[in-house]
Design a protein around this motif. Sequence first.
Motif, PDB file in Angstrom:
ATOM      1  N   GLY A  73      50.588  40.961  32.998  1.00 43.10           N
ATOM      2  CA  GLY A  73      50.871  41.090  34.433  1.00 43.10           C
ATOM      3  C   GLY A  73      49.925  40.257  35.278  1.00 43.10           C
ATOM      4  N   ILE A  74      48.657  40.273  34.933  1.00 44.16           N
ATOM      5  CA  ILE A  74      47.681  39.471  35.675  1.00 44.16           C
ATOM      6  C   ILE A  74      47.920  37.982  35.459  1.00 44.16           C
ATOM      7  CG2 ILE A  74      45.221  38.888  35.865  1.00 44.16           C
ATOM      8  CD1 ILE A  74      46.016  41.538  37.213  1.00 44.16           C
ATOM      9  N   VAL A  75      48.237  37.585  34.240  1.00 45.54           N
ATOM     10  CA  VAL A  75      48.540  36.176  33.964  1.00 45.54           C
ATOM     11  C   VAL A  75      49.756  35.740  34.775  1.00 45.54           C
ATOM     12  CG1 VAL A  75      49.316  34.539  32.189  1.00 45.54           C
ATOM     13  CG2 VAL A  75      47.436  36.112  31.707  1.00 45.54           C
ATOM     14  N   ALA A  76      50.765  36.596  34.840  1.00 45.67           N
ATOM     15  CA  ALA A  76      51.939  36.273  35.661  1.00 45.67           C
ATOM     16  C   ALA A  76      51.536  36.093  37.127  1.00 45.67           C
ATOM     17  CB  ALA A  76      52.998  37.372  35.520  1.00 45.67           C
ATOM     18  N   TRP A  77      50.639  36.934  37.592  1.00 44.44           N
ATOM     19  CA  TRP A  77      50.147  36.817  38.976  1.00 44.44           C
ATOM     20  C   TRP A  77      49.421  35.499  39.189  1.00 44.44           C
ATOM     21  CZ3 TRP A  77      50.960  38.245  43.646  1.00 44.44           C
ATOM     22  CH2 TRP A  77      49.975  38.102  44.620  1.00 44.44           C
TER      23      TRP A  77
END
Length: 166
Positions: free
Chosen positions: A142-146
Motif C-alpha cells: 500500500g505504501i509503495v503504491a502511494w
Amino acid sequence: MSDSEDGSIQDRGRDETEEERADRKWVELIQEVRVAQTGVQILFAFLLTVVFMPRYPQLSETDKNIYIVTVVLGAAATGALIGPVSFHRLVAGRRIKPEAVTWASRLTLAGLLLLLATMTAALLLVLRVATHDDYVPWLVAGIVAWYLLCWFVLPVWARTRHRTAD
C-alpha cells in the motif's frame, strides 16, 4: 499560440537559447536533488547504525538479508543522487551543459527509483521486526503504491494531460 511573420503558429514559451534553457534546467534539477539527497542521506545514515544495535544479532536470517539489501540499495541511491553534482563539477566549462543536464536527470531518476526500493525494503524490515504479522506485505504494498502515485503516476499524468514543448 501566436502568429509569426510567416503566418505559422508558434508555441508560447520561454524565449531562451539552448544554453539558457540548460542553465535553467540545471538550477531546477539541483534544487530537486537537494531535497532527495537530504532524505536519502539521513535514511542511509540511520541504516548504517542498525547493525551496531544490541538487537541486531537476534534478527532472523531473512531480516538480516533484508537489512543487507536495504543498505546496498541505500548506498546505490546515495551514489545516484550525489552523481549529478560530481557530473557537473567534472564537465563544467566544457560547453556540454545540455548533455550534462540530460545525464544528471537520468542519474536523478535512477536515484529516485533506488530510493523507492530502499524505502520499501526499510519499511518491510521495520514492520517485520515490529509486528511479525502476515499483513506486513500488504501494508508495504500500500505504501509503495502511494509512493508510485505521488512520485510517478501523478507527474506523468499531468505531463501527458498538459503537453507543451520544452
